[in-house]
Structure formats: C-alpha cells, structure tokens
Design an enzyme around this catalytic site. Structure first.
Site, PDB file in Angstrom:
ATOM      1  N   GLY A   5      36.683  31.000  35.991  1.00  0.00           N
ATOM      2  CA  GLY A   5      35.467  30.252  36.262  1.00  0.00           C
ATOM      3  C   GLY A   5      35.739  28.960  37.000  1.00  0.00           C
ATOM      4  CB  THR A   6      33.438  26.531  38.599  1.00  0.00           C
ATOM      5  OG1 THR A   6      32.529  26.482  37.495  1.00  0.00           O
ATOM      6  CG2 THR A   6      32.902  27.471  39.649  1.00  0.00           C
TER       7      THR A   6
END
Length: 252
Positions: free
Chosen positions: A33-34
């Site tokens: 994920g970011t």
C-alpha cells in the site's frame, strides 16, 4: 506443495510453528500500500501520505488517505482501499456511540482499542478474512497528542513516530536516526521530517499533487488538512534541502 499448504486456507487454523498465514498475507497487502507516516511533535501530531497516483487520468483530489473521524481524531490508511473505508466508517460510528452514551468525545486510545478489537475478531472466525489494511490513529485528548498503529492482526502499539505501507522499514530507520525520544521536535520540523522520509522512498518522483498532510494541534484539538498550496511549498523546500544529502547516502 509448500509446507504451508493446508494451513493457509482457513483463518482459524494455526500452522505447526504457530502462524496464521491469512493474517500474514493481509500484512503483505499492507506492505504494497501507499506510504503513510505519523509523527508526534511538541505542538501536536501530523499525518503525511503519498497517494502514489499511477495514471495521469486520475484526479488526485478523488483519492483520500487521511480521514477526519471526529473533531479531534484523524486516521491515515494503507492497504486495501475498500477495507480501509469500512474501518473508517466503523471508527466514526464508535465516536458517535461514545458521544451519545457518555456525552463526551471518545479518547484516542479508547477508539484505537475498539478498532483493534474489531480487526482481531476477523482473525478467529471461519467464513471471514482479516482486514487487509493498517491504520495510523492520531488525535489529541486530555492526555495530549497520541499516535497509534494497528495492523491486520488487531495488534495495537503507540508510537512517537511510525509508518505503514511501502518502505516502512526504510522510514522507521530514518525516524529512529532523526528523533530523540527525550525531546519532542517542533511541528514545523515534524512536517519536514515526514516529507524527507517520503522523498527518501520516492526520490525525484515525489509529487506535491499526490501528498496529503493532516494535523491536530494540542492548543485547539481540531483536525485540519493542509492547503495544497502550502503542501507544494513544503515539498519544494524538502527537495532543495535534502536532495544532495540523500543522493550522497545512496552512493555510500
């Protein structure tokens, strides 16, 4: 067949060495994920997220990674977007329930524990899967600024500064080098440090248009998001200040 086969098909089955593979797979989803960073300062707590836009056709403003949960609490997410959205809605509901029941705002630690307990329940029942999302829960209450991290297993830890998502280990190493546990950094320095960490991961690809910054100050305990214009100014300063330093570290 790998040694885990037969143990990774049900969330309720432990492997012989005590592992829940479905939980570990959910953690891997978070790692992809970011990057989200939380840092406590002498004046409050700040959350920074690189939304990592992968297409020029996407509208950056349509992607939200930092959410206002209550007037005094915000959450930054990483991992599966849909799972994060469900947890954010759950957190908002818990805040409203507490307000209606006790006629007072929920404490940051209290909300963090409730969300962690909810996530843990999804690791022990058949027919469900763990949430593929990690959260940074930040806020200000009677105990001052607080910053908690919760992962797909439901584990809950409080930090002075931490990160979730892609590049977590790199960011934590930098935070440990820059932060003295005995001395809180200023609000301004916390923003610069967070952006330095994001720049360390993204390098020249760091784009002010995809950076989201939220913060809660102790003096008023109100969640705010930084204006894109101010974010752009901070990002440009960080690129100028740290580019040579980071490039030197990479060469070494």
């Amino acid at each position: 067949m790998g040694p885990q086969m037969g143990y990774d098909r049900a969330i309720t089955v432990f492997s012989p060495d005590g592992r829940l593979f479905q939980v570990e797979y959910a953690r891997e989803a978070v790692k992809r994920g970011t990057t989200a960073i939380g840092i406590k300062s002498s004046e409050g707590v700040v959350l920074l997220v690189d939304k990592r836009i992968t297409s020029n056709l996407l509208i950056p403003e349509s992607i939200e990674k930092i959410f206002k949960i209550d007037d005094h609490i915000a959450i930054a997410t990483s991992g599966l977007v849909a799972d994060s959205r469900v947890l954010v809605d759950r957190a908002r509901l818990e805040c409203q329930i507490n307000k209606l029941t006790y006629d007072e705002p929920i404490r940051v630690e209290g909300l963090a524990k409730r969300i962690s307990d909810h996530k843990q329940q999804y690791t022990q029942y058949g027919g469900v899967r763990p949430y593929g999302a990690a959260l940074l829960i930040a806020g200000v209450d009677n105990n001052g600024a607080r910053l908690f991290e919760t992962d797909p297993s439901g584990a809950l830890v409080e930090y002075l500064a931490t990160a979730i998502g892609e590049g977590r280990d790199t960011v934590l190493k930098l935070l440990e080098e820059e932060i003295d546990p005995e001395k809180r950094i200023s609000f301004e320095d916390s923003i610069f440090l967070g952006l330095k960490c994001l720049y360390n991961i993204a390098k020249d690809k760091l784009n002010a248009e995809t950076i989201e910054i939220g913060y809660i100050l102790i003096k008023d305990a109100i969640v705010r998001k930084m204006d894109p214009k101010d974010v752009r100014e901070y990002v440009e300063k960080v690129k100028y200040l740290y580019k040579d330093e980071i490039n030197k570290e990479d060469k070494e």
